[in-house]
Design an enzyme around this catalytic site. Structure first.
Site, short mmCIF file in Angstrom:
data_model
loop_
_atom_site.label_atom_id
_atom_site.label_comp_id
_atom_site.label_asym_id
_atom_site.label_seq_id
_atom_site.Cartn_x
_atom_site.Cartn_y
_atom_site.Cartn_z
N PRO A 14 0.80 -1.23 0.00
CA PRO A 14 0.00 0.00 0.00
C PRO A 14 0.83 1.28 0.00
O PRO A 14 1.88 1.34 0.64
CB PRO A 14 -0.82 -0.12 1.29
CG PRO A 14 -0.08 -1.07 2.13
CD PRO A 14 0.58 -2.03 1.20
N ASN A 15 0.34 2.26 -0.70
CA ASN A 15 0.89 3.61 -0.78
C ASN A 15 2.15 3.71 -1.62
O ASN A 15 2.65 4.82 -1.83
CB ASN A 15 1.15 4.19 0.63
CG ASN A 15 -0.14 4.35 1.43
OD1 ASN A 15 -1.06 5.01 0.96
ND2 ASN A 15 -0.22 3.71 2.58
N ARG A 22 5.91 10.87 -2.33
CA ARG A 22 5.67 10.60 -0.91
C ARG A 22 6.95 10.75 -0.10
O ARG A 22 7.93 10.08 -0.35
CB ARG A 22 5.17 9.15 -0.78
CG ARG A 22 5.01 8.66 0.64
CD ARG A 22 4.82 7.15 0.64
NE ARG A 22 4.55 6.66 1.99
CZ ARG A 22 4.52 5.37 2.32
NH1 ARG A 22 4.73 4.45 1.41
NH2 ARG A 22 4.30 5.01 3.57
N TYR A 27 11.63 7.96 1.52
CA TYR A 27 11.44 6.89 0.54
C TYR A 27 12.16 7.12 -0.80
O TYR A 27 12.04 6.30 -1.71
CB TYR A 27 9.95 6.69 0.28
CG TYR A 27 9.19 6.21 1.49
CD1 TYR A 27 9.30 4.88 1.90
CD2 TYR A 27 8.40 7.06 2.23
CE1 TYR A 27 8.61 4.42 3.02
CE2 TYR A 27 7.71 6.62 3.35
CZ TYR A 27 7.82 5.30 3.73
OH TYR A 27 7.15 4.85 4.84
N ASN A 78 7.43 -6.08 -1.03
CA ASN A 78 7.55 -4.98 -0.08
C ASN A 78 6.16 -4.79 0.51
O ASN A 78 5.31 -4.12 -0.08
CB ASN A 78 8.00 -3.70 -0.79
CG ASN A 78 8.07 -2.54 0.18
OD1 ASN A 78 7.62 -2.64 1.32
ND2 ASN A 78 8.63 -1.42 -0.27
N ALA A 81 2.98 -0.99 4.73
CA ALA A 81 2.23 -0.93 5.99
C ALA A 81 1.74 -2.30 6.45
O ALA A 81 1.64 -2.55 7.65
CB ALA A 81 1.05 0.03 5.86
N HIS A 84 3.34 -4.85 9.20
CA HIS A 84 3.18 -4.79 10.64
C HIS A 84 1.80 -5.25 11.11
O HIS A 84 1.55 -5.37 12.29
CB HIS A 84 3.45 -3.36 11.12
CG HIS A 84 4.58 -2.73 10.41
ND1 HIS A 84 5.85 -3.23 10.49
CD2 HIS A 84 4.64 -1.68 9.53
CE1 HIS A 84 6.65 -2.49 9.71
NE2 HIS A 84 5.94 -1.56 9.12
N ASP A 91 0.09 -15.70 6.17
CA ASP A 91 -0.47 -17.03 5.94
C ASP A 91 -0.45 -17.39 4.46
O ASP A 91 -0.21 -18.54 4.09
CB ASP A 91 -1.91 -17.10 6.46
CG ASP A 91 -1.95 -17.24 7.97
OD1 ASP A 91 -0.88 -17.25 8.62
OD2 ASP A 91 -3.06 -17.34 8.53
N GLU A 102 11.47 -10.49 1.57
CA GLU A 102 10.85 -9.24 2.03
C GLU A 102 11.83 -8.09 1.86
O GLU A 102 12.98 -8.20 2.28
CB GLU A 102 10.46 -9.39 3.50
CG GLU A 102 9.79 -8.16 4.09
CD GLU A 102 9.50 -8.33 5.57
OE1 GLU A 102 9.63 -9.47 6.10
OE2 GLU A 102 9.18 -7.32 6.23
N HIS A 104 12.42 -3.65 2.06
CA HIS A 104 11.93 -2.34 2.53
C HIS A 104 12.86 -1.24 2.01
O HIS A 104 14.08 -1.38 2.10
CB HIS A 104 11.90 -2.29 4.06
CG HIS A 104 10.89 -3.22 4.62
ND1 HIS A 104 9.56 -2.97 4.59
CD2 HIS A 104 11.03 -4.43 5.21
CE1 HIS A 104 8.89 -3.99 5.14
NE2 HIS A 104 9.77 -4.90 5.52
N LEU A 105 12.26 -0.18 1.54
CA LEU A 105 13.04 0.97 1.08
C LEU A 105 13.78 1.61 2.25
O LEU A 105 14.98 1.82 2.20
CB LEU A 105 12.12 2.01 0.42
CG LEU A 105 11.46 1.57 -0.89
CD1 LEU A 105 10.25 2.44 -1.19
CD2 LEU A 105 12.47 1.65 -2.03
N SER A 106 13.05 1.91 3.31
CA SER A 106 13.66 2.58 4.46
C SER A 106 14.15 1.53 5.46
O SER A 106 13.76 0.37 5.41
CB SER A 106 12.63 3.50 5.13
OG SER A 106 11.59 2.72 5.68
N ARG A 111 13.04 3.48 12.69
CA ARG A 111 11.82 4.28 12.65
C ARG A 111 10.93 4.04 13.88
O ARG A 111 11.42 3.58 14.92
CB ARG A 111 11.07 3.99 11.35
CG ARG A 111 11.95 4.33 10.12
CD ARG A 111 11.24 4.16 8.81
NE ARG A 111 10.10 5.10 8.70
CZ ARG A 111 9.14 5.01 7.79
NH1 ARG A 111 9.20 4.02 6.91
NH2 ARG A 111 8.15 5.87 7.76
N ARG A 115 6.92 -0.02 13.62
CA ARG A 115 7.45 -0.45 12.32
C ARG A 115 8.60 -1.44 12.47
O ARG A 115 9.15 -1.91 11.48
CB ARG A 115 7.97 0.76 11.53
CG ARG A 115 6.86 1.63 11.00
CD ARG A 115 7.35 2.58 9.92
NE ARG A 115 6.51 3.76 9.91
CZ ARG A 115 5.33 3.85 9.26
NH1 ARG A 115 4.90 2.83 8.56
NH2 ARG A 115 4.62 4.95 9.32
#
Lengths: 149, 149, 149, 149, 149, 149, 149, 149, 149, 149, 149, 149
Positions: A14-15, A22, A27, A78, A81, A84, A91, A102, A104-106, A111, A115
C-alpha cells in the site's frame, strides 16, 4: 517466454503508488515506474522475467500470492504498511509454498517502534531493509539465487 | 464549481453504512444519509463542497486518500474499526500531505481498551471524539479552519 | 444574568497562565487572556455565560468542580498536565454529575507516550484535541449543544 | 482534654466532601458530617479524641501528616483518589512515624484496574476496604488498638 | 543586590521540611535550615544569591517555577516525591525556559522501583543523586556553571 | 441453637495450622486454637455462632463454600496462599451467593509483589489486611454487620 | 607519593577515546586527554592523585575494579555503553567494596529509553549525569568527599 | 594500493570462527575462510579492498570500529550474538561516522524471540538477513553502493 | 533406627506416579519405584533414611511439609507442575523451617516459558535441574550435606 | 595422561577471582584456589582431569569454549554475571557441541530479579544453583555422568 | 459391556456441582444431573459409554486422568476454574496420552481477562466454548469422532 | 425455498481457498469444495439452507455480514487470519445483530502466541476450535440450535 526462464512475482504494498512524491526524504525520489524499469532490466540480465503488481488492498495481495504456486518460482514483496499488521499475507506466503523475499526501502529498525516488528519476515527466506531502490535489487538477486540453488 | 470553493473529502469507515440501526445506544439513531445531509448543509453555509465516501474496505480508503493530493484541501475521516488496526491508512494520510481531521461518534476513551489507541491520530491535525453527529460537524469546522489559516 | 442563560465553567489547568510565551511552536502565540476573550465572545453569541478559572493546583480544580453541581450546566476543561496524572479530577467530574468536555491545544496523540493517555476522558462527554485555540471553541460548542439537547 | 486520652487524626481525601450526593450506589447515602458524628461517638466510647480534616489538596494532606508526630498517636486516612497517585502522602506517612490505617468506603478491588493499586498501603499498618462507613469504624478500632498495644 | 549577581531559585519538594528527623538513615541528620545555611554560604562565595522555597504543594511549586523566567537565571530543585508523579512540574520547567538542575539526597536508583523513574530529569540540564547534602552543593555548582557558560 | 442466631463460617487457608510457630515476626505468636477461642468469644457476645474449618486443600475449601448456601449467613475467610492463585475459591464464593469477608494477618501490600494481588477480593464484600488477629475480629464484625443490614 | 594522599581510580568506558570528535553536539568538543588534564588539576588542588584508565573492553574494566581494593580509596567511573548492559561491572564494584561514583557526560534521562536504566547506579554512592566535563569534576569532588567523611 | 580504491572493513562477530562445523543446518557448511575468499573476489571485481577481522571480544570489535574513521569508507558487520546485547558496538558505529551495513547468515526473525531485536540496526544504513553467505555478498554490494553514491 | 541417622523427606509432585511411561523422551524410562530404590541405596550408603511420598494433591504436599518440622532434617522435593503455580507449597516450606532442595528431572529452562519460573526455588537452599534421575541423587547429596554442615 | 581419562573444562566467570573476600555472606569464605583444589581431588577420584580457567572477559570465555570440541568431553561453567547478559557464551556452548553444566554458588532464584533469568541454561544439560562450593562438585559429578552415559 | 464400546471419561471441574443454582444467567438452569442424563443418552445413541466424575479437587482430577490410559479412549473435560490455573491437569493430559476435548458452558472469551487464557487447551485436541449444555454434547461428538478416526 | 427454512451464512476467511493443498498437516487434506458439500448435506438433513462465501478481502467479509440482518438467522464464520487482526469484522458482527459462531480447523491455542487471541470470539455465541472439518459441522449444529431455541 522460454521455458527455462525464472518467473518472479514482485509485489508492491500500500501507498507505494505514490513513490517519488511521498516523503522523498524517507522513501527516495524515484517513481514506482522507474523502480520497476530498473528491476526489469536487472531481471533481463539474469534471464528472469518479472510480473509486477501494486495494490493498496490486503485482499488483492493475498489473492495474488494464493495464485503464485506453479506460476512463479519466487516472490519479492515490499509489504509496506501491511508488514506490521497482516497475518493474512503471512499465511498466504506460508500456504503457497513459493520462496519469498521481504524488502523495505527505508531502514524500518530506525523508525517508529511499531514499524520494527514484521509479521511477514518469519515466513520469508530473508529480508533486505534500508537501502532504498537497492533493497529491491538485492532482494531480486536473492530471489533468483534461491531459485537457482 | 467555483475555483475559490474549499473542497473537502469526507471518509466514513467500515460498518458506518449501518448507522441508525447499529447499536443506537452507542452510535445514535441517525442514518448515514441524514448525517451526510447535515454535513453538506454545514459545508454549503461556509462555501465548502464535500465529496463523501463510505467503504468497508481498507484498500479503498487508502486508494481514496492516495488520490486526495491536489483534489481536496482537507480530509475529515472517521476510520471506525480501522482506527485501531490500519497502518496503511495512517501511511496514506502521511504520504498524501493533505491535512486530515479524525472524528468519532462515540467517546472511544470510555470503551474497550483496544479502542483507546488510534494509529491514525498521530498523523492528523487533531481529533474530535464522543459527540455523536456533532463530532463530524465540529471536525468539518476544524477542516475548513485549517484550510483558511 | 437572565435565568435562561446557559452557565458554563471553563477550567484551564497548570502552566496555561504562561500561554503565549510557553513553547509557542507547540501551544500557539495567543495569551490566555486573549483566548478567554474569544471564548466569552463565542459564548455571548449563543446566550451562554462563562466563569473561567485557571489554576496550577490540582486541589483547587477539584474544589471548583465539586461546587459545579447546580451552579453550572456544563464544564469545559483543559486539564493540561493533570490529564495524565489526576484521578482526583476524574473523580470530581464523575461525582459532580455535570457534563464535561475535555479540550487540548496540542494533538496529544502526536506527542510523548505518557501524554497519550487521559485519565479524564473516560468520564467526559467527549474530547477535542489538536486545534489550538479552536479546540476550546469547538469544546464550548459541544458543551452548549450538550446542555440544549 | 485529659493527658491519657488517645489522640487520633482522621483524614478524608479528595471529593469526600460530596458524600451522600456523590454516586450513592458506590459510596453510600450518608454525608461526611454524619460519618464524622458516628466516628466521634465511637471514639468517645473508648476514650479517644479525634481531629478530623477533609481536603481536596494533596499538599494540605501532606502538611497535616507532617505535623502529626507528637500531636497524634495514630492516623486513620481515606486517601480516596490520592491512594493511587500520591507518593507524597506515602512519604509523609513514612516520614512522620505515626502509625496509619488506610480505609476505603468501596471495595477498591472490585473496581477499575487503576483503583486496585495503593501507593499508601505499603507504609500503613493495615487496610480496611469495602464496608462503607463501617470501614472507617473498623479502621478507628484498629488505630486505637495499635496505640494501646 | 548587585546587578551582576547570579540569582538562583532553590526548591525543596514535599516532606523535606522534616529533614533531620525523617528517616535519618536515608536522608541524613541535618535539618533543612542547616542545609539552606550551607547553600547560602556556598552561593555567597561565588557571587550568587539564592531564593529558597519549600512546599508540600505541587501547585505552589508549579506557581514558583512559572514566575522564574526573568527573575532567576537557574533553578536547583529537589522534587522529592513529585519526581515520580508530577507532569505539571515537568511542564513548568519546560515552559519557563530557565535551566534547572535536579538533585536528590538519597541514591534513588538503589531504592524502590517506582523511585527509579524521574518525570523531571528529561527536561533538566542534569541530575545529581545520592550524596546527601553534597547533592545540593554539587547541583548549585552546576547551576552557577550553567549560567556562566 | 436458637433460630435467630447468626451462623458464620470461618475458613482458615493453607499453613495456618502452623500459626504461633510459623514466622512469628510476620504472623504473630498466637496459635490458631487461641485465635479461634477469641473469635468464638467475640461471636458469642453478639449472638453469632461460628463453624470454623482449616484446610490446606483448595478442593476442601471449595467444597465447604459450595455447601454454605442456606447453612451460613456469612463467610469470613483467610485464603492465605490461595488468595493469589485460586480461581476455584473465587468462583465458589461467587457461586454460593453468601456474603464473604476476606482477612489477612499480615499487610499483604507491604510484602512480595505476587502477594499484592488477590483473586478473591473482587467477589468479597470487603477486605481487612495487616492487623494480625485483629484482622479476623474486625472481619467478623463486618460479617455480622453485613447479615444484620 | 605521600602516604596521606587520596588515591582515586578514574575509569572511562567504551568509545570515550573518541571524545572531541564523537557527536560533539551530545558529548562536547573536549578530547579525553583534555578532560584528564582538568581532572588531574582538580585532584592536585585537593591533595588527591588519580590513576586514569580508558578501555573498550568490559573484561579490562572488571579486571581494574577487581584490583582496586587496597589500592584506591574511591572510584569515579563513566561506564558509557556498559552502563546499560554490564552486570559484570556492577558485580565488580559491589565485590571490591571501594566506594564508586557514576558519571555521565550527557543527560541519559533525556535520551533513548534503553539509556535511561543503569545497572551500575544501584551499587554506587551516587550518580552525576548531564553536565558534560563538569559531571566528571563534580563526581571527583563527591569521591574525595566520600573518602574524607 | 591505488588511491581510488574503496576500502571496506568486514567484521565477523563471536563464534563465526566456527562456521562450517557450527550447526550447519542453521549457518551453512562453508568455513569462514571460504566466505572471506568469496568476498575478496567480489570486492576485487568492483575495485574494492577488504580488511577482514573476526573476534569473539566485544571490546576488540569496538576498538576496530573506533579506528575506522578515515581508514575505511564503509563497514560490513555481522555482529552475531552481540547484535542483541551490545550497546558498545552500537555506540562505536554511531561515533565513528562510517556507514555500516549489518548482515546475518540466518533469518533472525524466524528464530528465538531474543534474536529478533537488533541494537545495531538502528545506527546502520540497512540490514540483510537470512540468505547465508549471500547476505554478506549483498551487504558488500550495499556498502560499495553507499560509498559510490 | 539409630538416633544419629539423618532423616530426609522426599516428595514427588503431581503426575510423577506415571514415570517410565510418561513422555520418556522428556522424563526418562525409569519408573518411580526404580528411582526410589536408587535413592534409598544412596541414602543407606551415607547413613540417611528416607521417607518418600508421592501425591497429585497440592494440599497433601502442604500437609506433609507442615509436619516435617522435628521429624525430618531436610526435604528433597520435585514439585513438578506445582513448581509454577503453588504459593501454598512455597509458604509451607518457608513456614516449617526445614531446609529444602528443589529437583527437576528435565531442564525446566529449556522448556515452555511458563515452566521457567519457580515459585518454590526462592525459599529452598538450592535447585538441581535437568539431569534425569541424577537430579534427585545430587539433590539428596546436597540435603545430607546441608544437614551435616 | 591416559587415553581413557575424562577431560573436563572448568570455567569460572567474572569476579570469581575475588572469592573468599567478595561478599562472603553470599559467596562463601573459600578462595578460588581452594575450590579448584577440591575439584581436582574430586576429579582424580573418578579418573577425570580438569583444565580450569577463570576470566573476566566474555570474549576469552567464548574463545575457550570455541576450542573445547575434541579437547574436552564436558564443560562445567559458572558464568557468573555473564549468565544474565551473554548471548555470545550461549552461542559458543551451542556451537561447540560439548555438553555443558551450569553451576552457581548462590541461589540465583532468591536474589535480584535480573539474576533470575539465565541465557545460558537453555543450552546446558542442566543447572545446579545455591549450594556454595558443593554446586561445583555436584556439577562435576553431573558432567562425568554425562560423559560416561 | 461390549468390547467394541467406546469408553469415554467425562470430567466436571470445580463448582459445577452447583449448576442450576449457580449464576443461571451465566451457566444455565440445568442441574449437573440433568446434563449428565443428556450426555448418557447421546452416548448411548452412538454406542459409547460414559464414566462421569465431578470434583472440586485438582488432585482428584489429576488422579482420574492419570488412570485413564487403557481405561478410556477419550476424555471430555470442563476444567472450570482450573482451566486458568492448573499446570498439573495440563501435565496429566499430556502424560496419559488419551485424546482430550475441552468444553466450557459460557463463552470464556467474552468474560474477565483472566478467564481468556486456558492452560489446558494447548494439550487438547480442540475446544468448544460458549454454547451451554450444547458445548458438552458437541464435545462428546468430537471425542467419539476422534476415537473412530 | 420454504419459508420455514433456517437460512445460514457460512463465511470462509482468507487463504481457505487453498485448503487441501495448504499445509495439510495443519489444515487437513480436504478441499474447500468438499467441506462445503459436507456442510450442505448436514444442513439439508436439518432443514437448513446455506449461503457460502469465501473471501481474502476483509472488506468483502464486512460487506457480507453487514447485509446479513434479515437475510440470515445465523452466521458460521472461520475468520482465519482476520481472527487476530480485524476489529472491522468484530464490529460488523456486533452491529448486524445476527448470532455468529466462530470456527477454526486447527487448535489455535496450540500454535503461535499471536494466534491465541481472537478479536472475534467476544462478540460470538461461542467458538469451536481444533477438530478439522468437524469444527465447521459442530459450529453448524450450534448455529441451528441457536436459531431454534
Amino acid at each position: 517466454m522460454r521455458k527455462s526462464e525464472v518467473k518472479i512475482l514482485v509485489i508492491h504494498g500500500p501507498n507505494l503508488q505514490l513513490l517519488g512524491t511521498r516523503q522523498p526524504g524517507v522513501y527516495g525520489k524515484q517513481s514506482l515506474a522507474a523502480i520497476n524499469r530498473l528491476l526489469r532490466q536487472d531481471a533481463a540480465r539474469t534471464g528472469a522475467r518479472l510480473t509486477i503488481v501494486q495494490s493498496n488492498h490486503e485482499g488483492e495481495i493475498v489473492d495474488a500470492i494464493g495464485k503464485a504456486k506453479g506460476a512463479y518460482q519466487a516472490i519479492v514483496i515490499n509489504p509496506a504498511a501491511y508488514t506490521h499488521t497482516s497475518v493474512a499475507i503471512r499465511d498466504a506466503i506460508e500456504a503457497c509454498g513459493v520462496p519469498a523475499i521481504e524488502v523495505h526501502l527505508s531502514n524500518i529498525y530506525a523508525r517508529e517502534k511499531f514499524r520494527q516488528t514484521s509479521l511477514i519476515a518469519p515466513v520469508c527466506h530473508g529480508q533486505v531493509s534500508g537501502f532504498g531502490v537497492l533493497s529491491y535489487r538485492l532482494g531480486l538477486q536473492a530471489a533468483i539465487h534461491a531459485v537457482k540453488t
